[in-house]
Design an enzyme around this catalytic site. Structure first.
Site, short mmCIF file in Angstrom:
data_model
loop_
_atom_site.label_atom_id
_atom_site.label_comp_id
_atom_site.label_asym_id
_atom_site.label_seq_id
_atom_site.Cartn_x
_atom_site.Cartn_y
_atom_site.Cartn_z
N ASP A 12 -12.60 11.57 -39.62
CA ASP A 12 -11.54 11.44 -38.61
C ASP A 12 -10.23 11.24 -39.36
OD1 ASP A 12 -10.41 10.97 -35.95
OD2 ASP A 12 -10.14 8.92 -36.63
N SER A 13 -9.14 11.25 -38.60
CA SER A 13 -7.84 11.00 -39.23
C SER A 13 -7.68 9.53 -39.64
CB SER A 13 -6.73 11.36 -38.25
OG SER A 13 -6.87 10.59 -37.08
N TYR A 44 -3.06 12.84 -36.77
CA TYR A 44 -3.15 14.30 -36.80
C TYR A 44 -2.61 14.88 -35.48
CZ TYR A 44 -6.56 14.47 -40.74
OH TYR A 44 -7.20 14.39 -41.96
N CYS A 75 -13.40 13.60 -34.46
CA CYS A 75 -11.97 13.64 -34.19
C CYS A 75 -11.74 14.71 -33.14
CB CYS A 75 -11.22 13.99 -35.49
SG CYS A 75 -9.45 14.23 -35.25
N THR A 77 -8.97 15.94 -32.07
CA THR A 77 -7.91 16.88 -32.46
C THR A 77 -8.45 17.97 -33.40
OG1 THR A 77 -6.37 15.04 -32.30
CG2 THR A 77 -5.59 17.00 -33.46
N GLU A 154 -4.41 1.94 -34.78
CA GLU A 154 -4.39 1.86 -36.25
C GLU A 154 -3.72 0.56 -36.72
OE1 GLU A 154 -5.49 3.99 -38.86
OE2 GLU A 154 -6.61 5.16 -37.39
N CYS A 188 -9.93 11.53 -27.42
CA CYS A 188 -9.55 11.22 -28.80
C CYS A 188 -10.49 10.10 -29.20
CB CYS A 188 -8.10 10.76 -28.86
SG CYS A 188 -7.65 9.98 -30.43
N HIS A 190 -10.27 7.78 -31.21
CA HIS A 190 -9.67 6.45 -31.38
C HIS A 190 -9.76 5.64 -30.08
CE1 HIS A 190 -7.75 7.78 -35.12
NE2 HIS A 190 -7.24 6.56 -35.29
N1 DGL Z 1 -9.13 10.31 -33.52
C1 DGL Z 1 -8.47 11.55 -33.49
C2 DGL Z 1 -8.76 12.37 -32.28
O1 DGL Z 1 -9.87 12.22 -31.82
C3 DGL Z 1 -7.14 11.70 -34.11
C4 DGL Z 1 -5.98 11.03 -33.53
C5 DGL Z 1 -4.77 11.31 -34.37
O2 DGL Z 1 -4.89 11.30 -35.58
O3 DGL Z 1 -3.71 11.57 -33.78
O4 DGL Z 1 -8.00 13.15 -31.80
#
Ligand code: DGL
Length: 274
Positions: A12-13, A44, A75, A77, A154, A188, A190
């Protein structure tokens, strides 16, 4: 050559993929996992299509060095933008975050009005809209880009009572207030870190409880199904393990990861990427 005993790569990011790791550890307790969080380049979701493709490629290459038997793109994204390219390029089973969450949402929604909270990049790509409509043409999708969530998470603003995160959640939920939705996909990975907070604020703003789908959890479930289908499950009785790698300093990651996982995140190493 990888075999049944090889590790599963997850990336993941940043912290988001931990929502998949938490579930993967529970449902596949004998497996070994290599987690990569690109904390030096998060987020990301506000970046261009080309940049996300490049980062996804870097992340996969990093994991491939561990001779992994499967990869989980934990992730939303990267799944929305790069999954087909990654599948073309890397010869191993790759599980994304869009399809599993969409399948569950399509199954549980009764009103067929489904909201999606995701990053700007995922929303622009219409990844969930397309997947949900493919599953059931009668579904109406209400997408909301939530760019403030990733920086808050984060930075560790994840407590259920955190005033600033609740305020931002209310702002996003206002946008779907009159859509008669009964299901919300956290598209997402996160966002499930603050799932309880979002659920609580949703009940306040919408005036009723809704189903909340965790894209990390659904990706983890899909991973187990695929390992079984391909005969790739590790049959060894020994307890599995997780090694964490990040591209920025380790302390922030360790602190927030430990709170979210409910156990210390040991074994965190900083690496350079890209
Ligand atoms: N956790 C990620 C997602 O599912 C990335 C969020 C990010 O880096 O902007 O999109």
């Amino acid at each position: 050559m990888s075999d049944k005993k090889s590790a599963i790569g997850v990336f993941d990011s940043g912290l988001g993929g931990l929502t998949a790791i938490k579930q993967l550890k529970k449902i596949l307790p004998n497996e070994h996992f290599i987690y990569f969080g690109d904390t030096g380049r998060v987020p990301y979701g506000t970046r261009s299509f080309e940049t996300v493709l490049q980062y996804a490629d870097d992340d996969m290459r990093f994991l491939m060095d561990f001779n992994i038997k499967a990869a989980v793109v934990a992730c939303g994204t990267v799944s929305a933008i790069a999954l087909p390219k990654l599948k073309e390029k890397f010869p191993l089973p790759i599980i994304g975050a869009i399809n599993p969450a969409s399948c569950t949402a399509a199954q549980v929604s009764k009103t067929k009005n489904i909201a999606v909270f995701a990053t700007q990049a995922t929303i622009n790509r219409k990844a969930f809209d397309e997947e949900l409509k493919k599953l059931d043409g009668g579904i109406s999708v209400y997408p909301v880009a939530c760019p403030m969530f990733v920086p808050l998470i984060e930075a560790g603003y994840i407590d259920k009572n955190c005033a600033v995160t609740r305020l931002i959640a209310a702002e996003y939920l206002e946008q779907i207030k009159d859509k008669n939705i009964d299901t919300l996909i956290l598209g997402c990975t996160h966002y499930p870190i603050i799932k309880e907070l979002i659920g609580d604020v949703a009940t306040e703003v919408l005036g009723r409880e809704i189903e909340i789908i965790d894209s990390g959890l659904e990706a983890a479930r899909a991973t187990k199904e695929i390992l079984i289908k391909l005969g790739l499950q590790n049959n060894c009785e020994d307890e599995g393990s997780v090694r964490y790698f990040v591209s920025d300093e380790t302390q922030n990651f360790k602190t927030t990861a430990s709170i979210f996982l409910g156990e210390p995140a040991e074994n965190v190493t900083k690496v350079s990427i890209g």
